[in-house]
Write a protein that holds these residues in place. Structure first.
Motif, PDB file in Angstrom:
ATOM      1  N   PHE A 199       0.861  -1.177   0.000  1.00  0.00           N
ATOM      2  CA  PHE A 199       0.000   0.000   0.000  1.00  0.00           C
ATOM      3  C   PHE A 199       0.903   1.235   0.000  1.00  0.00           C
ATOM      4  O   PHE A 199       1.819   1.335   0.825  1.00  0.00           O
ATOM      5  CB  PHE A 199      -0.885  -0.013   1.253  1.00  0.00           C
ATOM      6  N   ASP A 200       0.657   2.151  -0.911  1.00  0.00           N
ATOM      7  CA  ASP A 200       1.570   3.277  -1.099  1.00  0.00           C
ATOM      8  C   ASP A 200       0.870   4.618  -0.946  1.00  0.00           C
ATOM      9  O   ASP A 200      -0.355   4.713  -1.084  1.00  0.00           O
ATOM     10  CB  ASP A 200       2.195   3.217  -2.499  1.00  0.00           C
ATOM     11  N   LEU A 201       1.660   5.619  -0.704  1.00  0.00           N
ATOM     12  CA  LEU A 201       1.190   7.004  -0.601  1.00  0.00           C
ATOM     13  C   LEU A 201       2.126   7.893  -1.411  1.00  0.00           C
ATOM     14  O   LEU A 201       3.351   7.787  -1.271  1.00  0.00           O
ATOM     15  CB  LEU A 201       1.188   7.463   0.865  1.00  0.00           C
ATOM     16  N   VAL A 202       1.550   8.732  -2.250  1.00  0.00           N
ATOM     17  CA  VAL A 202       2.329   9.741  -2.979  1.00  0.00           C
ATOM     18  C   VAL A 202       1.850  11.112  -2.541  1.00  0.00           C
ATOM     19  O   VAL A 202       0.639  11.358  -2.481  1.00  0.00           O
ATOM     20  CB  VAL A 202       2.153   9.580  -4.510  1.00  0.00           C
ATOM     21  N   PHE A 218       4.419  20.288 -13.932  1.00  0.00           N
ATOM     22  CA  PHE A 218       3.178  21.025 -14.129  1.00  0.00           C
ATOM     23  C   PHE A 218       2.297  20.742 -12.916  1.00  0.00           C
ATOM     24  O   PHE A 218       1.821  19.618 -12.752  1.00  0.00           O
ATOM     25  CB  PHE A 218       2.492  20.578 -15.423  1.00  0.00           C
ATOM     26  N   ASN A 219       2.143  21.744 -12.073  1.00  0.00           N
ATOM     27  CA  ASN A 219       1.313  21.574 -10.876  1.00  0.00           C
ATOM     28  C   ASN A 219       1.853  20.429 -10.022  1.00  0.00           C
ATOM     29  O   ASN A 219       1.083  19.692  -9.397  1.00  0.00           O
ATOM     30  CB  ASN A 219      -0.146  21.303 -11.282  1.00  0.00           C
ATOM     31  N   GLY A 220       3.173  20.285 -10.018  1.00  0.00           N
ATOM     32  CA  GLY A 220       3.782  19.109  -9.405  1.00  0.00           C
ATOM     33  C   GLY A 220       4.280  19.296  -7.998  1.00  0.00           C
ATOM     34  O   GLY A 220       4.861  18.371  -7.413  1.00  0.00           O
ATOM     35  N   GLY A 221       4.067  20.486  -7.414  1.00  0.00           N
ATOM     36  CA  GLY A 221       4.538  20.737  -6.058  1.00  0.00           C
ATOM     37  C   GLY A 221       6.005  21.120  -6.028  1.00  0.00           C
ATOM     38  O   GLY A 221       6.680  21.212  -7.064  1.00  0.00           O
ATOM     39  N   ASP A 222       6.491  21.349  -4.806  1.00  0.00           N
ATOM     40  CA  ASP A 222       7.906  21.700  -4.607  1.00  0.00           C
ATOM     41  C   ASP A 222       8.722  20.507  -4.128  1.00  0.00           C
ATOM     42  O   ASP A 222       9.914  20.404  -4.394  1.00  0.00           O
ATOM     43  CB  ASP A 222       8.018  22.824  -3.568  1.00  0.00           C
ATOM     44  N   LEU A 223       8.054  19.638  -3.396  1.00  0.00           N
ATOM     45  CA  LEU A 223       8.724  18.461  -2.841  1.00  0.00           C
ATOM     46  C   LEU A 223       7.854  17.245  -3.145  1.00  0.00           C
ATOM     47  O   LEU A 223       6.642  17.258  -2.895  1.00  0.00           O
ATOM     48  CB  LEU A 223       8.870  18.642  -1.322  1.00  0.00           C
ATOM     49  N   ALA A 224       8.474  16.208  -3.701  1.00  0.00           N
ATOM     50  CA  ALA A 224       7.745  14.955  -3.961  1.00  0.00           C
ATOM     51  C   ALA A 224       8.136  13.939  -2.900  1.00  0.00           C
ATOM     52  O   ALA A 224       9.315  13.828  -2.542  1.00  0.00           O
ATOM     53  CB  ALA A 224       8.088  14.422  -5.350  1.00  0.00           C
ATOM     54  N   ALA A 225       7.150  13.231  -2.403  1.00  0.00           N
ATOM     55  CA  ALA A 225       7.439  12.195  -1.404  1.00  0.00           C
ATOM     56  C   ALA A 225       6.570  10.981  -1.682  1.00  0.00           C
ATOM     57  O   ALA A 225       5.443  11.109  -2.164  1.00  0.00           O
ATOM     58  CB  ALA A 225       7.168  12.723   0.003  1.00  0.00           C
ATOM     59  N   ARG A 226       7.130   9.823  -1.407  1.00  0.00           N
ATOM     60  CA  ARG A 226       6.316   8.604  -1.521  1.00  0.00           C
ATOM     61  C   ARG A 226       6.698   7.632  -0.415  1.00  0.00           C
ATOM     62  O   ARG A 226       7.830   7.612   0.073  1.00  0.00           O
ATOM     63  CB  ARG A 226       6.389   7.995  -2.911  1.00  0.00           C
ATOM     64  N   PHE A 227       5.708   6.876  -0.024  1.00  0.00           N
ATOM     65  CA  PHE A 227       5.856   5.941   1.091  1.00  0.00           C
ATOM     66  C   PHE A 227       5.284   4.599   0.662  1.00  0.00           C
ATOM     67  O   PHE A 227       4.291   4.547  -0.061  1.00  0.00           O
ATOM     68  CB  PHE A 227       5.070   6.437   2.315  1.00  0.00           C
ATOM     69  N   SER A 228       5.876   3.521   1.146  1.00  0.00           N
ATOM     70  CA  SER A 228       5.360   2.171   0.882  1.00  0.00           C
ATOM     71  C   SER A 228       5.156   1.463   2.203  1.00  0.00           C
ATOM     72  O   SER A 228       6.016   1.524   3.102  1.00  0.00           O
ATOM     73  CB  SER A 228       6.350   1.382   0.024  1.00  0.00           C
ATOM     74  N   TYR A 229       4.024   0.786   2.289  1.00  0.00           N
ATOM     75  CA  TYR A 229       3.667   0.061   3.508  1.00  0.00           C
ATOM     76  C   TYR A 229       3.271  -1.361   3.140  1.00  0.00           C
ATOM     77  O   TYR A 229       2.863  -1.626   2.010  1.00  0.00           O
ATOM     78  CB  TYR A 229       2.510   0.756   4.231  1.00  0.00           C
ATOM     79  N   THR A 263      -1.174  -0.422   8.161  1.00  0.00           N
ATOM     80  CA  THR A 263       0.114   0.173   8.527  1.00  0.00           C
ATOM     81  C   THR A 263       0.175   1.620   8.046  1.00  0.00           C
ATOM     82  O   THR A 263       0.673   2.508   8.738  1.00  0.00           O
ATOM     83  CB  THR A 263       1.267  -0.649   7.916  1.00  0.00           C
ATOM     84  N   TYR A 264      -0.361   1.837   6.845  1.00  0.00           N
ATOM     85  CA  TYR A 264      -0.438   3.212   6.329  1.00  0.00           C
ATOM     86  C   TYR A 264      -1.295   4.088   7.250  1.00  0.00           C
ATOM     87  O   TYR A 264      -0.906   5.206   7.604  1.00  0.00           O
ATOM     88  CB  TYR A 264      -1.019   3.207   4.918  1.00  0.00           C
ATOM     89  N   ARG A 265      -2.456   3.591   7.638  1.00  0.00           N
ATOM     90  CA  ARG A 265      -3.358   4.374   8.504  1.00  0.00           C
ATOM     91  C   ARG A 265      -2.649   4.780   9.793  1.00  0.00           C
ATOM     92  O   ARG A 265      -2.821   5.896  10.285  1.00  0.00           O
ATOM     93  CB  ARG A 265      -4.610   3.565   8.834  1.00  0.00           C
ATOM     94  N   ALA A 266      -1.877   3.865  10.306  1.00  0.00           N
ATOM     95  CA  ALA A 266      -1.173   4.151  11.561  1.00  0.00           C
ATOM     96  C   ALA A 266      -0.080   5.197  11.369  1.00  0.00           C
ATOM     97  O   ALA A 266       0.204   5.998  12.274  1.00  0.00           O
ATOM     98  CB  ALA A 266      -0.580   2.857  12.119  1.00  0.00           C
ATOM     99  N   ALA A 267       0.499   5.198  10.179  1.00  0.00           N
ATOM    100  CA  ALA A 267       1.633   6.097   9.920  1.00  0.00           C
ATOM    101  C   ALA A 267       1.193   7.486   9.471  1.00  0.00           C
ATOM    102  O   ALA A 267       1.942   8.463   9.616  1.00  0.00           O
ATOM    103  CB  ALA A 267       2.541   5.479   8.860  1.00  0.00           C
TER     104      ALA A 267
END
Lengths: 114, 203
Positions: free
Chosen positions: B2-5, B37-48, B53-57
């Motif tokens: 399960f991932d988060l971008v 394009f509309n990509g933000g200043d900082l990109a981050a991604r997480f994998s669980y 586990t994602y909900r907890a984090a």
């Protein structure tokens, strides 16, 4: 040198609306398309007579140069409210339409190996 | 898995600190490169390992964003969708993430075909070394994002060159994104972001 890319509008007019549709396309769409770098290649009316009870098919072909030319027109058009307004305005005159992007067969190898 | 971008907007002085905080929370993070394009200043991604586990984090991530003064975050979390890895372990390449929202009226009826065509892009565009195409479970920011399209390239040239110039992209796939095409299903507001994350994100 960039290859020629063809942008083809294949539009089946609502019955009896072929001429009106082409006039609207010429007046409300074509000037903006030219401003976005598109060059009118040809307009084909099929059958080559204006029908009252049935549909005419309009094949309107534009050209741009290479993928950069394609993106140039594409990025401009999708954020231009006048373009969306035109297609909404034309909707009642159209029975069916498609838009194709293609090239001469001789250019396929060059275009697809990037 | 399960991932988060997250694509985060925040002031320049705060970026390094937030990147460090997010890495400390187990993520990867890097400044978004020029040309986005509309990509933000900082990109981050997480994998669980899973959604729980994602909900907890997640609260700690939100707290880090708030503490850093982030002004906006376009994000999506998702079970991993289809993917492929032609360059497993690619750690020094460029990650690209596209958040898209297929919300046009005919989207539901056309979604299967859209997704089937999207996942063929790496076959025709080998500069896409690793990739994943996922449906968002939850999302936020400018729109309710429906899909996350991630790729890794050996370098930025793969994204700016073959990916953008290949006809499978502009002459076929882009019709889903183009309001002038009858097949249009994707909102014209997108997040097109890319960054050198410094680690293998997709393999």
């Amino acid at each position: 040198m960039d290859q020629t890319i063809y942008i083809v509008d294949d539009i089946v007019a609502a019955p009896g609306k072929g001429r009106e549709l082409l006039e609207l396309y010429r007046s409300a769409y074509a000037p903006g398309a030219r401003a976005r770098g598109m060059v009118l290649d040809r307009e084909i009316v099929a059958p080559p007579m204006w029908l009252d009870e049935l549909s005419n098919r309009l094949l309107i072909t534009w050209t741009v140069q290479g993928a950069p030319g394609w993106w140039g027109q594409g990025v401009q058009s999708r954020y231009d409210p006048a373009v969306a307004e035109f297609w909404q305005q034309a909707d009642g005159l159209i029975a069916q339409r498609a838009r194709y992007f293609g090239a001469a067969e001789a250019d396929v190898e060059g275009i697809s190996h990037v | 898995m399960f991932d988060l971008v997250c694509l985060i907007d925040l002031s320049e002085p705060a970026r390094a600190g937030l990147a460090a905080s997010l890495k400390a929370l187990g993520g990867s993070a890097a400044p978004v490169m020029e040309g986005n394009f509309n990509g933000g200043d900082l990109a981050a991604r997480f994998s669980y390992t899973d959604e729980a586990t994602y909900r907890a984090a997640r609260p700690a991530i939100d707290a880090a964003l708030a503490e850093a003064g982030a002004t906006r975050c376009n994000w999506a979390c998702f079970e991993r969708g289809q993917g492929g890895a032609a360059a497993p372990g690619l750690a020094d390449g460029v990650w690209r993430g596209l958040l898209l929202c297929a919300d046009r009226p005919q989207a539901e009826a056309r979604l299967d075909q859209f997704e089937a065509e999207m996942v063929l892009m790496p076959k025709y565009i080998p500069a896409i070394r690793n990739w994943r195409f996922s449906r968002a479970l939850e999302s936020g920011g400018d729109l309710k994002w429906t899909h996350v399209w991630e790729q890794e390239y050996a370098d930025i040239g793969g994204l700016m060159g073959p990916y953008m110039l290949h006809p499978y992209h502009w002459a076929l796939i882009d019709r889903w994104f183009d309001p002038e095409c009858p097949d249009w299903i994707v909102n014209v507001t997108l997040c097109h972001s890319f960054a050198a994350l410094g680690e293998a994100a997709l393999s």
